[in-house]
Design a protein around this motif. Sequence first.
Motif, short mmCIF file in Angstrom:
data_model
loop_
_atom_site.label_atom_id
_atom_site.label_comp_id
_atom_site.label_asym_id
_atom_site.label_seq_id
_atom_site.Cartn_x
_atom_site.Cartn_y
_atom_site.Cartn_z
N ARG A 107 -16.49 15.19 9.74
CA ARG A 107 -16.81 16.09 9.00
C ARG A 107 -16.48 15.53 7.55
O ARG A 107 -17.56 16.80 7.50
N ASP A 108 -15.81 14.81 6.86
CA ASP A 108 -16.42 14.24 5.51
C ASP A 108 -17.90 13.96 5.75
O ASP A 108 -18.51 14.61 4.54
N TYR A 109 -18.64 13.67 6.69
CA TYR A 109 -20.40 13.48 6.58
C TYR A 109 -21.19 14.46 6.02
O TYR A 109 -21.90 14.42 5.98
N VAL A 110 -20.69 15.59 7.72
CA VAL A 110 -21.34 16.89 7.48
C VAL A 110 -21.36 17.76 6.18
O VAL A 110 -22.18 18.01 4.87
N LEU A 111 -19.97 18.00 6.07
CA LEU A 111 -19.89 18.06 4.08
C LEU A 111 -20.31 17.76 2.79
O LEU A 111 -20.90 18.17 2.52
N GLY A 112 -20.49 15.92 3.01
CA GLY A 112 -21.54 15.75 2.28
C GLY A 112 -22.56 15.73 1.49
O GLY A 112 -23.23 16.21 0.87
N SER A 113 -23.28 15.85 3.32
CA SER A 113 -24.90 15.94 3.29
C SER A 113 -25.46 17.33 2.44
O SER A 113 -26.38 17.26 2.87
N LEU A 114 -24.05 18.35 3.02
CA LEU A 114 -24.38 20.23 2.25
C LEU A 114 -24.38 19.99 1.00
O LEU A 114 -25.40 20.63 0.04
N GLY A 115 -23.49 19.48 0.45
CA GLY A 115 -23.96 18.59 -1.06
C GLY A 115 -25.62 18.41 -1.51
O GLY A 115 -25.99 18.47 -2.48
N GLU A 116 -25.63 17.12 -0.68
CA GLU A 116 -27.09 16.48 -0.83
C GLU A 116 -27.87 17.24 -0.46
O GLU A 116 -28.74 16.74 -1.04
N VAL A 117 -28.30 18.62 0.04
CA VAL A 117 -29.36 19.60 -0.05
C VAL A 117 -28.95 19.59 -0.83
O VAL A 117 -30.38 20.55 -1.86
N LEU A 118 -28.46 20.28 -1.82
CA LEU A 118 -28.71 21.41 -2.76
C LEU A 118 -29.32 20.17 -3.96
O LEU A 118 -29.61 20.73 -4.55
N ASP A 119 -28.97 18.69 -4.30
CA ASP A 119 -29.16 18.13 -4.65
C ASP A 119 -30.96 17.34 -4.68
O ASP A 119 -31.92 17.71 -5.91
N LYS A 120 -31.13 17.37 -3.19
CA LYS A 120 -32.65 16.94 -2.57
C LYS A 120 -33.89 18.09 -2.44
O LYS A 120 -34.35 18.09 -2.53
N GLY A 121 -32.96 19.39 -2.06
CA GLY A 121 -33.54 20.41 -1.50
C GLY A 121 -33.83 20.24 -0.12
O GLY A 121 -33.86 21.85 -0.32
N ALA A 122 -33.37 19.45 0.92
CA ALA A 122 -33.77 19.29 1.90
C ALA A 122 -33.21 18.26 3.11
O ALA A 122 -33.19 17.00 2.21
N ILE A 123 -32.95 17.79 3.75
CA ILE A 123 -32.75 16.84 4.55
C ILE A 123 -33.60 17.26 5.90
O ILE A 123 -33.54 17.79 6.81
N GLU A 124 -33.74 15.90 6.28
CA GLU A 124 -35.07 16.06 7.76
C GLU A 124 -34.32 15.72 8.51
O GLU A 124 -34.34 16.57 9.63
N ARG A 125 -33.08 15.45 8.61
CA ARG A 125 -32.43 14.25 9.82
C ARG A 125 -30.63 14.29 9.16
O ARG A 125 -30.73 13.94 8.27
N ARG A 126 -29.83 15.42 9.84
CA ARG A 126 -28.31 14.25 10.08
C ARG A 126 -28.35 14.51 11.23
O ARG A 126 -28.19 15.49 11.77
N GLU A 127 -27.31 13.69 11.46
CA GLU A 127 -27.10 13.51 12.82
C GLU A 127 -25.60 13.74 13.13
O GLU A 127 -25.16 12.44 12.50
N TYR A 128 -24.32 14.40 13.84
CA TYR A 128 -23.47 14.92 14.05
C TYR A 128 -22.80 14.46 15.45
O TYR A 128 -23.90 15.43 15.83
N ARG A 129 -21.52 15.01 15.42
CA ARG A 129 -20.81 15.24 17.34
C ARG A 129 -20.29 17.07 16.73
O ARG A 129 -19.04 16.87 15.26
N ILE A 130 -19.80 16.94 17.66
CA ILE A 130 -19.61 18.27 17.63
C ILE A 130 -18.30 18.74 19.06
O ILE A 130 -18.38 17.82 19.43
#
Length: 327
Positions: A94-117
Motif C-alpha cells: 500500500r505504501d508503494y502504491v500510494l507513493g508511486s501515485l505522487g511520483e506520477v505527478l512529478d514525472k508525468g508518467a510511470i511505465e510500470r509499477r507492480e503490486y499485489r491485490i
Amino acid sequence: MSREEVGSGQLAVRLGEEGAALRQAQAGLRRLQAREQLFGRLLASVNALLWAYDWQTRQMLYLSPGYERIFGRPAGALPDALADWLACVHPDDRDYVLGSLGEVLDKGAIERREYRIVRGDGQLRWLSDKCYCGDPDEDGRARIIVGLAEDITERRQLESELQRLASIDGLTHSSNRRHFFECAQRELQLARQYGTPLAFLLLDIDNFKRINDTHGHQVGDQVLQRLADCCVTTLRGGDLFGRIGGEEFAALFPRCRLEQALPIAERLQRSIGALGFAAGGETLRITVSQGLVGLEPDDADLGALYARADAAMYQAKRQGRNRIVRL
C-alpha cells in the motif's frame, strides 16, 4: 409570388435544413454509441483495467468492466475513493502504491509499477500498472491520473518457478552450486558488517564411485537424494545447504561459532550413518567425510573459507574417512 408563399417556402427550407441537421446529429450519436459499445466490449474482453483518479478530490473517476473480473468484486462494490482502492491492495504494497501515485505527478508518467491485490474471494493477484497524468488545470496543477492495470499473476508465477528451477539441484532438490554460493556470499558480507561469527562445512560421501560401480546409478541417485533430505531435516532452520558437485555438499551456519557448529556436524554424521539403502538383497550403509571451519579475520572472501574447508575435508579422507576434521 405572394409574401405568404415566400415565407412558407423559407420556412420549409429551414425545417428541411434543421431536419437534415437533426438526422446528421442522430447519425453521429449512433456512431458514437456504437464506438462506445465497441470500446466497452474491448475493455470487457481483455484482462486489464482502465482507471482514472482525481488526485485533488481523492476520488476514482472511472473503472472499466475489467474491475469485476480482476478484483473479484461486484460492480456495486466499485471504490469511489482512494481509501477503498487501497483496501484491496496487499498491506505490504500500500505504501508503494500510494507513493508511486505522487511520483506520477512529478514525472508525468510511470511505465510500470507492480503490486499485489487481494481479490474478493481472498486470492492474491499481481497487477502491472502503466499510468500518466492528464493535462494541468487552469492553476497549472495536474489533477487527473489515468492508468491501465494488467493482471500479470500467471507471468509472475512462471518467473518465480523458472527462478526456483534455476536455483535448485534437479536430483536432490537442494540449492545448486551457484545459488548456494550466492546466498553464502550474502551471509559472509553480513557477518563482516556486523561482526558476527560464521561456520562453513563441506561434506563428501565416502567411496561413492564404488557405490555407483557396484550397485548402479539408480542406487547412487537414491543415496544422494536421501542424504540431502537427511541434511535438510538435521540442520537448523536458518542454515544454508546445497549440493555443489557430484557427491559433495556444503552447509553454512550463520551467527555460529566453530565450537557451536561442531555438534551439528556430529549430529549429521550420526544421522547419515544410520541411513539404510536396499541394494542387491542387502542393506547398504554410507559414511561421509566432513571439513569444518570458522570465519577468520584473514579470510579475504568466501573462496578462502571454502579452500580451508576443502583442505579439512581431504584431511578427513586421508585419516581414514568417516570423520570430521575442523581447522
